[in-house]
Structures are given as structure tokens and as C-alpha cells.
Design an enzyme around this catalytic site. Structure first.
Site, PDB file in Angstrom:
ATOM      1  N   ASN A  91       0.912  -1.028  -0.017  1.00  0.00           N
ATOM      2  CA  ASN A  91       0.022   0.023   0.131  1.00  0.00           C
ATOM      3  C   ASN A  91       0.844   1.217   0.097  1.00  0.00           C
ATOM      4  OD1 ASN A  91      -2.320   1.792   0.899  1.00  0.00           O
ATOM      5  ND2 ASN A  91      -3.262   0.092   0.389  1.00  0.00           N
ATOM      6  N   ARG A  92       0.424   2.445   0.515  1.00  0.00           N
ATOM      7  CA  ARG A  92       1.085   3.576   0.202  1.00  0.00           C
ATOM      8  C   ARG A  92       2.019   4.000   1.370  1.00  0.00           C
ATOM      9  NH1 ARG A  92      -3.380   3.532  -2.178  1.00  0.00           N
ATOM     10  NH2 ARG A  92      -3.484   3.916  -4.437  1.00  0.00           N
ATOM     11  N   HIS A 189      -2.905  -9.910  -2.211  1.00  0.00           N
ATOM     12  CA  HIS A 189      -3.831  -9.074  -2.932  1.00  0.00           C
ATOM     13  C   HIS A 189      -4.570  -9.558  -3.806  1.00  0.00           C
ATOM     14  CE1 HIS A 189      -4.643  -5.410  -4.965  1.00  0.00           C
ATOM     15  NE2 HIS A 189      -3.851  -4.634  -4.420  1.00  0.00           N
ATOM     16  N   GLU A 344      -7.537  -7.251   1.041  1.00  0.00           N
ATOM     17  CA  GLU A 344      -6.299  -7.376   1.541  1.00  0.00           C
ATOM     18  C   GLU A 344      -6.165  -7.364   3.259  1.00  0.00           C
ATOM     19  OE1 GLU A 344      -4.442  -4.395  -1.070  1.00  0.00           O
ATOM     20  OE2 GLU A 344      -6.330  -4.393  -1.957  1.00  0.00           O
TER      21      GLU A 344
END
Ligand code: NAG
Ligand code: NAG
Ligand code: NAG
Ligand code: NAG
Ligand code: NAG
Length: 382
Positions: A91-92, A189, A344
Site C-alpha cells: 500500500n502507500r 492482494h 487485503e
């Protein structure tokens, strides 16, 4: 006659005694199976390519996204990280930066101002090693050298073991940082369409039911799907509510103002791309149930993780073909917008940059602290 039978027996014994080097099927897939379930994998991204479970008519249907041609995964320009393991920090990462012990590290900004899935050379784009393989289990391993993804320092060794038993797919991951402190956050994912795209009424995901009984709260995100830090509570019936009733459809709010743009991109992202907290779940309880009345299939997630990312495939643009195990010729042939959902299980996204969540230290791993992640999906009928 007697002689040759003995010879056959001797050969069989030798074959049993010599450990077989893991070899895939002719089409490049490694297959594992158990009653009610068959799963197939490739080393690229430690990816699940196919997952067959029973529908309400007793047929085996393939409920995850992917491609027929395994050599296409590394070439696919849109690369949606189909059922792979992004890492070492999924993710980020906000503004492409994090700090450990007062030192700032800069990561690659590959998603607007932010880093997504650790930038280029992320784990979902690498060929993992197959380090164990049997009829119901496979293990993939990776050695991630220091700085091979920009700003991710220290060597990390990780492995994922996928196994199946009666209608259940289990996933276990471990990771170790060998020489210095580094952020680690992993996930599987997985993209689902529990109809295998065979519902003639719609390829969209909105008719699936989704129930997250322990997830009243979720993280507010900005237009780039980066958490702002704020934790919000979804009122029953509101767009982000999946906690109030087991019969809520994924599209229950699709006609509400704000559904278009609910996942940012200044209004261009319809539906979901965010993080829901899992709070107060009894040990071993299913925390997510995805279901489809059309196929009759339900999928229950159990996990040791504190939340889940839900992404309802807004950015799928209809260019990718479905697998030959999915769809209806002339009706559903492509992966169209909002036709799947990625679920996820993972720790809080960008937790390394949010000390107020109390996840920062938990997401940093060094020698002596092993990262562990465990989840399972159990399939049955609604
Ligand atoms: C992951 O790495 C690949 C290969 O370097 C790159 O093409 C891709 O854009 C990266 N993924 C993301 C989400 O940035
Ligand atoms: C796979 O194993 C080989 C031999 O040990 C090693 O050189 C290589 O780096 C490994 N690949 C990955 C992705 O870890
Ligand atoms: C990491 O790699 C980049 C180039 O991709 C380099 O500029 C930087 O100095 C490297 N950092 C370390 C600590 O080696
Ligand atoms: C939303 O609107 C569409 C089209 O008018 C309709 O078919 C659908 O049933 C509505 N969905 C919900 C959940 O209200
Ligand atoms: C973090 O810990 C503080 C102090 O114990 C607490 O007030 C706060 O609610 C915690 N934050 C979260 C998101 O749990």
C-alpha cells in the site's frame, strides 16, 4: 512377470525416497488441492492464478482474477497485482518518506506524491523461489537486497506458504530483516468475483454481499487514497457501512450521493479503495464474509491482521481478457470497471507515518524481531 513387478516396485521406492525438485504443470502452474478446493500458483509475485471452489450446483468455479497465459503476468502493462504479494511495504507511503530513529528515508514516488507497494522493483514484480511443494502446500521465498527498492534498506528474507485443506485456503507469511531496521507490511492482494463472471445479468461486483461485523470504523483517505490520519465511524446504511447487516450488498449505496468519488481521484473513483479496522473480533471468528446469491458461494476470511483494504476495481478499464475458466462468450469477456473486489488483510496503511495510531513501532522490524502474517479463506454455500 513376477520379476518385472518387483522391478516396478523398486523403481517406485526410489522415486519416493528421492525428493522431487519442484516442477510446475505443463502450463507453468503449480497446483495444490484438497476436497472442495484447487489452487494454482506461479513464482512471479508468488501469485495465485486460479482458485476453484464448488458453487451451489456442485460445479467447480474459478473465483479469482488472472490470466490464462502465465508468461503474460510479467508483461502486462496495467499490472493490477493480481493475487500477488506486494512488499516489503504494501500500500502507500505518504509523500515517499518515513523515519526510523530520527533518520529520514526517501522512497520512490510512483503513485502521484506517494509510494505504492514500495515502488518499482516491488515484490509482486519479482520471480520468487519455490522452496517447498507437495500435493496440498507450496512455499515461495524471496531475498530482498538492501535498497533494491529505493529507500528500503537492509536485506530482508521472506517466505509465503499457501496450503489447502477441506474448502480452505490458508496463507502464512514470515519475514526477517537480517541487518538493520526497516518497515515491513505484507498482504495477499486477492481479487475476487464469486460468480466467475458467469452471471448473465451483470459482470459487476455490486450484487455480491459483504459483511464486516467487527469493522464499524475505517480510515479517512484523501483524493490519492492516502489515509489522512482520521478514523471515521460508518453510520448504519451509509456508504462505508458493511458492519450493520450480513445482507448488505457491496452496491448497497451505489445510488447515494458521494458513491461516485468515495475512493477519491476527485470524483473519478466510484466505490471503495480504503482501509477498515477489525476491532474486538473473537479469536477465530470470520471477520469478512463475501457472498454471491448467483453462484451461491460464500468466502469467509479469518486473519491475525488488524484490518483489511477493500478495493472495488474502479481502475479496471475493460482492456484485460478474462481467463477461459471465467465469463460467458459474447456477454462477459473482459475485466470491466467495478467487476471485482480486492480484499487485503494487512496492518494499517502508512502506519509508519502516523504515530498517533500506535502502529509505527510495530511496523518496523530489525534483527531479532520476525514479521508474521496469517490468514485463511474458507469457502462454502450461502
Ligand atoms: C512494481 O515494479 C514494477 C517493475 O519495476 C513496475 O513496473 C511497477 O510499476 C511497480 N508497481 C507499482 C505499483 O508501482
Ligand atoms: C533464489 O535462490 C537463488 C539461489 O539461492 C538466489 O541467488 C536468488 O536470489 C533467489 N531469488 C530470490 C527472488 O530470492
Ligand atoms: C539507494 O539507491 C539509490 C539509487 O537508486 C542511491 O542514490 C542511494 O544512494 C542508495 N542508498 C544507499 C543507502 O545505498
Ligand atoms: C440503483 O439504481 C439502479 C438504476 O436505477 C437500480 O437498478 C438499482 O436497483 C439501484 N440500487 C440500489 C442499491 O438502490
Ligand atoms: C494510541 O494510544 C493512545 C494512548 O494510549 C490512545 O489515546 C489512542 O487512542 C491510541 N490510538 C489508537 C488509534 O488506538
Amino acid at each position: 512377470m513376477r520379476f518385472s513387478l518387483l522391478a516396478v516396485a523398486a523403481v517406485a521406492e526410489v522415486a519416493l525416497a528421492t525428493p522431487k525438485r519442484p516442477e510446475p504443470d505443463k502450463d507453468g502452474r503449480y497446483t495444490i488441492s484438497a476436497p472442495g478446493i484447487k489452487a494454482q500458483f506461479i513464482p512471479y509475485g508468488a501469485t495465485l492464478t486460479n482458485l476453484f471452489v464448488k458453487d451451489k450446483n456442485g460445479n467447480d468455479i474459478d473465483v479469482v482474477l488472472g490470466y490464462d497465459d502465465v508468461s503474460y503476468y510479467p508483461k502486462d502493462p496495467s499490472h493490477p497485482v493480481y493475487n500477488a504479494i506486494p512488499g516489503r511495504y504494501a500500500n502507500r507511503i505518504g509523500k515517499g518518506q518515513y523515519k526510523i530513529d530520527g533518520v529520514t528515508y526517501n522512497t520512490e514516488k510512483n503513485d502521484g506524491e506517494n509510494t505504492l507497494h514500495s515502488g518499482t522493483n516491488n515484490w509482486s514484480f519479482r520471480f520468487w523461489n519455490v522452496t517447498a511443494f507437495s500435493s496440498d502446500s507450496i512455499t515461495f521465498s524471496i531475498l530482498d537486497k538492501s535498497n533494491s527498492s529505493l529507500g528500503m534498506l537492509g536485506d530482508v528474507k521472506s517466505s509465503v506458504t499457501y496450503s489447502v485443506s477441506k474448502s480452505t485456503w490458508k496463507i502464512k507469511m514470515t519475514a526477517k530483516s537480517l541487518d538493520q531496521k526497516t518497515p515491513i507490511l505484507l498482504t495477499q492482494h486477492t481479487y475476487f468475483n464469486l460468480d466467475a463472471y458467469r452471471n448473465p445479468a451483470t459482470p459487476k461486483i455490486w450484487d455480491h454481499t459483504l459483511y464486516l461485523p467487527f469493522s464499524k470504523r475505517y480510515l479517512e483517505a484523501d483524493q490519492g487514497a492516502l489515509p489522512t490520519g482520521k478514523i471515521l465511524t460508518a453510520a448504519p446504511g451509509s456508504i462505508n457501512d458493511f458492519a450493520s447487516s450480513p445482507s448488505l450488498l457491496l452496491g448497497h449505496a451505489r445510488n447515494q450521493t458521494g458513491f461516485e468519488g468515495n475512493c477519491g481521484a476527485n470524483g473519478a473513483c466510484e466505490g471503495y479503495n480504503g482501509y477498515w479496522l477489525i476491532e474486538g473480533a473473537p479469536r477465530g471468528a470470520p471477520v469478512v464474509t463475501l457472498g454471491s446469491a448467483f453462484s451461491g458461494v460464500k468466502a469467509e476470511l479469518r486473519t491475525d491482521q488488524p484490518g483489511v483494504v477493500l478495493y472495488s476495481c474502479n481502475w479496471m478499464d475493460g482492456s484485460a481478457d478474462l481467463k477461459s475458466t471465467q465469463g460467458i462468450e459474447g456477454v462477459n469477456e473482459k475485466v470491466v470497471r467495478s467487476s471485482c473486489i480486492a480484499i487485503e488483510a494487512q496492518d494499517w496503511p502508512d502506519g509508519i507515518n502516523h504515530p498517533e495510531w500506535n502502529r509505527t513501532k510495530k511496523q518496523i522490524y530489525g534483527p531479532g524481531r520476525t514479521y508474521n502474517w496469517e490468514s485463511s479463506w474458507t469457502f462454502g454455500l450461502l
